[in-house]
Scaffold this motif. Structure first.
Motif, short mmCIF file in Angstrom:
data_model
loop_
_atom_site.label_atom_id
_atom_site.label_comp_id
_atom_site.label_asym_id
_atom_site.label_seq_id
_atom_site.Cartn_x
_atom_site.Cartn_y
_atom_site.Cartn_z
N ILE A 68 34.23 32.27 4.90
CA ILE A 68 33.80 31.56 3.70
C ILE A 68 33.69 30.06 3.96
CG2 ILE A 68 34.59 30.83 1.41
CD1 ILE A 68 33.26 33.50 1.31
N ASN A 69 34.63 29.50 4.70
CA ASN A 69 34.60 28.06 4.98
C ASN A 69 33.40 27.66 5.81
OD1 ASN A 69 36.91 27.58 3.51
ND2 ASN A 69 38.28 27.73 5.27
N GLN A 70 32.87 28.57 6.60
CA GLN A 70 31.69 28.27 7.42
C GLN A 70 30.42 28.16 6.58
OE1 GLN A 70 31.45 31.38 10.34
NE2 GLN A 70 33.26 30.70 11.46
N LEU A 71 30.47 28.66 5.36
CA LEU A 71 29.27 28.67 4.53
C LEU A 71 28.96 27.30 3.93
CD1 LEU A 71 29.75 32.03 2.57
CD2 LEU A 71 28.52 31.62 4.72
N HIS A 72 29.96 26.43 3.88
CA HIS A 72 29.78 25.08 3.31
C HIS A 72 29.22 25.14 1.89
CE1 HIS A 72 30.67 23.55 7.28
NE2 HIS A 72 29.68 24.25 7.79
N ASN A 73 29.71 26.10 1.14
CA ASN A 73 29.29 26.28 -0.25
C ASN A 73 30.54 26.22 -1.11
OD1 ASN A 73 28.70 27.67 -2.79
ND2 ASN A 73 26.73 28.20 -1.88
N GLU A 74 30.74 25.11 -1.79
CA GLU A 74 31.98 24.89 -2.53
C GLU A 74 32.15 25.87 -3.69
OE1 GLU A 74 34.41 22.98 -1.57
OE2 GLU A 74 33.20 22.42 0.17
N THR A 75 31.06 26.24 -4.34
CA THR A 75 31.15 27.18 -5.45
C THR A 75 31.65 28.54 -4.96
OG1 THR A 75 29.35 26.07 -6.62
CG2 THR A 75 29.87 28.32 -7.29
N LYS A 104 20.85 34.25 5.59
CA LYS A 104 19.90 35.34 5.81
C LYS A 104 20.11 35.98 7.17
CE LYS A 104 14.94 36.36 6.12
NZ LYS A 104 13.56 35.78 6.01
N GLU A 105 20.34 35.17 8.20
CA GLU A 105 20.51 35.72 9.54
C GLU A 105 21.74 36.62 9.62
OE1 GLU A 105 19.67 36.66 13.42
OE2 GLU A 105 18.41 35.67 11.92
N ASP A 106 22.82 36.24 8.95
CA ASP A 106 24.02 37.07 8.94
C ASP A 106 23.73 38.42 8.27
OD1 ASP A 106 25.14 34.83 10.02
OD2 ASP A 106 26.80 34.70 8.58
N ARG A 107 22.98 38.37 7.17
CA ARG A 107 22.64 39.61 6.46
C ARG A 107 21.80 40.53 7.35
NH1 ARG A 107 21.43 35.97 2.20
NH2 ARG A 107 19.22 36.53 2.32
N ILE A 108 20.89 39.93 8.12
CA ILE A 108 20.06 40.72 9.04
C ILE A 108 20.93 41.41 10.08
CG2 ILE A 108 18.35 40.55 10.90
CD1 ILE A 108 16.98 38.33 9.27
N ILE A 109 21.92 40.69 10.61
CA ILE A 109 22.82 41.26 11.61
C ILE A 109 23.64 42.40 11.00
CG2 ILE A 109 24.75 40.80 13.15
CD1 ILE A 109 22.04 39.60 14.03
N PHE A 110 24.18 42.18 9.81
CA PHE A 110 24.93 43.25 9.14
C PHE A 110 24.04 44.49 8.93
CE2 PHE A 110 27.83 39.82 7.41
CZ PHE A 110 28.95 40.27 8.09
N ASP A 111 22.80 44.26 8.50
CA ASP A 111 21.88 45.38 8.29
C ASP A 111 21.64 46.14 9.59
OD1 ASP A 111 21.50 45.14 5.56
OD2 ASP A 111 19.77 43.81 5.76
N ARG A 112 21.50 45.42 10.69
CA ARG A 112 21.28 46.07 11.99
C ARG A 112 22.44 47.00 12.32
NH1 ARG A 112 17.95 47.38 15.03
NH2 ARG A 112 18.49 46.40 17.00
#
Length: 198
Positions: A68-75, A104-112
């Motif tokens: 989560i911390n890698q996302l840099h999204n405070e919300t 998006k790239e992470d989601r693509i990897i998870f989908d693979r």
């Protein structure tokens, strides 16, 4: 980290349970449980670190505070860190909010990974105990162009590695998949499939 995340011990991932059923019935436990533990065991509460990858699917990903911390999204950070556990009423909205922040790239990897028959045939659980999940433990670096994924199943107080297909890496550019054999050596998917049952 969310309080709903258990202190996991790494043990073997068993075969999937039929029809997404728990090994423990709703009315009998061989150990003492408090009301919150009982709610998890009975499927009334769900873990906030296990996120449904796509609506109406049993594919889940596991996220932790480091991810989560890698996302840099405070919300998203605030939502994750203040959500102890989920209910049947609020969990789908929570999943959507978390997934909207995942690159998006992470989601693509998870989908693979979830496209692999060896992963999907082990599916069980629906966000609580016995849920099968993929965990992205490492992202590409300048020295290593691979995503590293572990396939695990959640048991009470442990997050077990799946023996069928436990460790996978995916190249960040080509998306070629490599799977670790019993010796820990990563082999191309086709090669691994040829020898996995030997």
């Amino acid at each position: 980290m969310s309080a709903a995340v258990l202190s996991f011990t790494l043990l073997s991932c068993k075969h999937p349970l039929p029809n997404h059923q728990s090994e423990t019935t709703a009315n009998h436990y061989d150990f003492p449980v408090d009301s919150v533990e009982r709610a998890f065991l009975d499927g009334k509460l769900f873990y906030s670190s296990f996120i449904r990858l796509h609506p109406k699917d049993y594919a889940y990903i596991y996220i932790d505070e480091e991810y989560i911390n890698q996302l840099h999204n405070e919300t998203t950070k605030q939502l994750f860190n203040t959500t102890e556990y989920l209910t049947a009423e609020n969990r789908e909205a929570y999943y959507q909010k978390i997934m909207s922040a995942i690159p998006k790239e992470d989601r693509i990897i998870f989908d693979r990974i979830w496209e692999l028959k060896e992963v999907r045939e082990q599916i069980s659980g629906d966000g609580g105990l016995h849920t099968l999940a993929t965990w992205m433990t490492q992202k590409p670096t300048a020295d290593d162009p691979f995503y590293y994924i572990e396939v695990r199943r959640l048991y009470l107080e442990r997050f077990g590695i799946c023996t069928g297909i436990g460790f996978v890496k995916v190249h960040s550019q080509s998306h070629k998949i490599f799977v670790a054999n019993r010796d820990g050596e990563y082999l191309p998917l086709k090669e691994w499939r040829k020898i996995k049952d030997d």
